[in-house]
Design a protein around this motif. Structure first.
Motif, PDB file in Angstrom:
ATOM      1  N   PHE A  18       0.837  -1.264  -0.054  1.00 49.17           N
ATOM      2  CA  PHE A  18      -0.096   0.044   0.135  1.00 49.17           C
ATOM      3  C   PHE A  18       0.787   1.297  -0.078  1.00 49.17           C
ATOM      4  O   PHE A  18       0.397   2.245  -0.039  1.00 49.17           O
ATOM      5  N   ILE A  19       2.381   1.156   0.078  1.00 49.67           N
ATOM      6  CA  ILE A  19       3.078   2.202   0.092  1.00 49.67           C
ATOM      7  C   ILE A  19       2.818   3.046  -1.108  1.00 49.67           C
ATOM      8  O   ILE A  19       3.029   2.576  -2.032  1.00 49.67           O
ATOM      9  N   VAL A  20       2.703   4.283  -0.984  1.00 53.29           N
ATOM     10  CA  VAL A  20       2.886   5.227  -2.398  1.00 53.29           C
ATOM     11  C   VAL A  20       4.200   5.473  -2.614  1.00 53.29           C
ATOM     12  O   VAL A  20       5.050   6.152  -1.638  1.00 53.29           O
ATOM     13  N   SER A  21       4.609   5.160  -3.733  1.00 50.31           N
ATOM     14  CA  SER A  21       6.041   5.592  -3.867  1.00 50.31           C
ATOM     15  C   SER A  21       6.284   5.664  -5.505  1.00 50.31           C
ATOM     16  O   SER A  21       5.258   5.504  -6.304  1.00 50.31           O
ATOM     17  N   MET A  37       5.107  14.253  -8.672  1.00 52.50           N
ATOM     18  CA  MET A  37       5.712  12.805  -8.817  1.00 52.50           C
ATOM     19  C   MET A  37       4.930  11.805  -9.194  1.00 52.50           C
ATOM     20  O   MET A  37       3.680  11.883  -9.156  1.00 52.50           O
ATOM     21  N   THR A  39       3.695   8.446  -9.152  1.00 57.44           N
ATOM     22  CA  THR A  39       3.780   7.314  -8.288  1.00 57.44           C
ATOM     23  C   THR A  39       2.820   6.138  -8.709  1.00 57.44           C
ATOM     24  O   THR A  39       2.103   6.141  -9.888  1.00 57.44           O
ATOM     25  N   GLN A  41       0.275   5.098  -7.374  1.00 57.84           N
ATOM     26  CA  GLN A  41      -1.155   5.551  -7.213  1.00 57.84           C
ATOM     27  C   GLN A  41      -1.631   6.378  -8.639  1.00 57.84           C
ATOM     28  O   GLN A  41      -2.822   5.918  -9.008  1.00 57.84           O
ATOM     29  N   VAL A  42      -0.749   7.134  -9.255  1.00 59.00           N
ATOM     30  CA  VAL A  42      -1.030   7.859 -10.236  1.00 59.00           C
ATOM     31  C   VAL A  42      -1.230   7.073 -11.269  1.00 59.00           C
ATOM     32  O   VAL A  42      -2.246   7.156 -12.023  1.00 59.00           O
ATOM     33  N   LEU A  45      -4.769   5.040 -11.187  1.00 59.44           N
ATOM     34  CA  LEU A  45      -5.766   6.026 -11.160  1.00 59.44           C
ATOM     35  C   LEU A  45      -5.782   6.169 -12.496  1.00 59.44           C
ATOM     36  O   LEU A  45      -6.923   6.184 -13.164  1.00 59.44           O
ATOM     37  N   HIS A 125      -7.091   3.073   0.061  1.00 57.74           N
ATOM     38  CA  HIS A 125      -6.415   4.279   0.541  1.00 57.74           C
ATOM     39  C   HIS A 125      -7.500   5.152   1.323  1.00 57.74           C
ATOM     40  O   HIS A 125      -8.368   5.711   0.640  1.00 57.74           O
ATOM     41  N   VAL A 128      -8.078   8.278  -0.322  1.00 55.61           N
ATOM     42  CA  VAL A 128      -9.175   8.304  -1.556  1.00 55.61           C
ATOM     43  C   VAL A 128     -10.423   8.389  -1.301  1.00 55.61           C
ATOM     44  O   VAL A 128     -11.347   8.997  -1.590  1.00 55.61           O
TER      45      VAL A 128
END
Lengths: 259, 182
Positions: A18-21, A37, A39, A41-42, A45, A125, A128
């Protein structure tokens, strides 16, 4: 190969997924400066948006009288959400259908894409789900006051209860109203997080047991992963449904506060 | 793979330490997450509300229209078929009635002819039987006269043979007439 210790074998980190990196870079986004950045997550998405576009925009491109398979799936989801909005919140809620549809498709696709191996679970998350829930909460509350004015407060005043009980009920109703966004967001985020963490734990066991028993020991965790995966598929769809139908229920409160 | 996992784990341990163990609570990532979430939501909203939803809605509506059109057309054809059946039945009934009428008319005409023929035949029969009766009467009269003549001749011959002196022609005639006319 040096024999690993048990501590090394079962050093499972179920929350690391789950770490956003940063993708390609080092570390994760920090504060406002981290917005630029790219990531994980991006990426996911973006993939969610792409998948929705593929199904609803490309799929409906043919406008075929007899729908193609993809077009049919899109139309089914459309009809499903449309009917849900109409049934739960009434005909006048239809003008909010695009917003509800946005919510439902986003959560559904994010949930389902998160079940791909090596994917990132966007909806696990609270940042979110919390934003989604707050959007619904603020939207519905503002809408309620704009449409009904002070009469919206009737929502908290149970007219059919005995007069003595009404203030107490009003307090309870008020508290439950403000707890809504919290339960709304935590329900979705925690379900997704727990499911993915459990899958990861079993996957770690499978790896460790495979090394310890030279293969066959992994069978039990793998069976458990398969079962859990089916369950998670169900959870992914059901949680998207639950989030959306609750949004419709809240919307109904804003449109018809007099119960 | 192994190195990246260790790196990730190391980074994770660092973040986990900061956020109390759960990456979801790493506040410093929130601006990025929330910003990009909004970007994604706005993108989805515009894709759906501007392109996909109107298109899908229109397609579904068109299909509904087409289906209800087809149903209506089918109902129309059905009505036409029913009308045709009614017309057929009507024509059949008319034809039956017409046939009955023609039969009745023909029967009446024939009846008239038969009556005329019967009357004519009766007249002929009556005429013939009257004529025959007349002829029979004549024959009977002639026979009666002949019988009288024969009786008279026989009586005269018998009287002349038995008692020539009392022969009286007129007395014999009267006697014979009295006998034969009875």
């Amino acid at each position: 190969m040096a024999t690993p210790t048990e501590g090394e074998l079962f050093a499972i980190h179920p929350m690391d997924q789950f770490i956003v990196s940063s993708l390609g870079g080092e570390g994760g986004p920090v504060g406002m400066a981290g917005i630029g950045m790219f990531t994980n997550q991006v990426l996911w998405l973006a993939l969610t948006v792409v998948a929705i576009a593929a199904l609803f925009v490309l799929g409906s491109r043919g406008r075929a009288m007899v729908p193609t398979r993809i077009q049919s799936v899109g139309e089914m989801i459309y009809g499903f959400v449309y009917k849900m909005v109409e049934d739960v919140a009434g005909r006048e809620a239809i003008r909010f259908f695009p917003y509800i549809m946005t919510l439902f498709t986003f959560i559904l696709f994010a949930n389902l894409l998160a079940l791909l191996p090596y994917s990132f679970s966007v909806t696990s998350h609270v940042a979110v789900t919390g934003v989604l829930a707050m959007l619904v909460f603020l939207g519905v509350t503002i809408l309620g006051f704009v449409l009904n004015g002070p009469k919206f407060l009737k929502l908290f005043w149970a007219e059919d209860a005995p007069l003595a009980l009404r203030p107490i009920l009003a307090v309870i109703e008020l508290i439950s109203y403000f707890v809504r966004p919290v339960s709304h967001s935590i329900r979705l985020g925690a379900n997704l997080m727990a499911g993915h963490a459990v899958l990861k734990v079993f996957a770690g066991f499978a790896g460790g047991l495979a090394v310890l028993t030279y293969g066959p020991g992994a069978a039990v965790p793998i069976l458990a992963i398969s079962t859990m995966y089916g369950l998670e598929l169900l959870v992914a769809v059901v949680q998207a449904y639950v989030f959306t139908i609750l949004t419709c229920v809240y919307l109904n409160d804003a449109l018809h506060p007099g119960h | 793979m192994a190195t990246s996992t260790t790196e990730g784990a190391a980074h994770g341990a660092e973040v986990a330490h900061e956020a109390g163990g759960i990456p979801q609570l790493a506040i410093e990532t929130f601006p990025s997450q929330i910003f990009w979430l909004f970007v994604a939501l706005v993108a989805i909203y515009f894709l759906l509300s501007r392109v996909a939803l109107p298109r899908i809605g229109a397609t579904i509506e068109e299909r509904q229209d087409a289906i209800s059109n087809d149903i209506e057309r089918a109902a129309d054809y059905r009505r036409q078929a029913e009308a045709a059946e009614a017309a057929y039945d009507q024509a059949l009934a008319d034809a039956r009635a017409e046939a009955g009428r023609i039969a009745d008319k023909t029967r009446a005409e024939i009846q008239v002819e038969i009556d005329a023929a019967m009357t004519k035949a009766d007249e002929q029969i009556n005429a013939q039987s009257a004529e025959s009766e007349a002829r029979i009467a004549t024959i009977r009269d002639e026979a009666a006269v002949a019988v009288q003549a024969v009786a008279r001749d026989t009586a005269q011959a018998l009287v002349a043979a038995l008692a020539p002196d009392v022969a009286d022609a007129s007395a014999i005639d009267a006697a014979v007439a009295a006998r034969t006319n009875s």
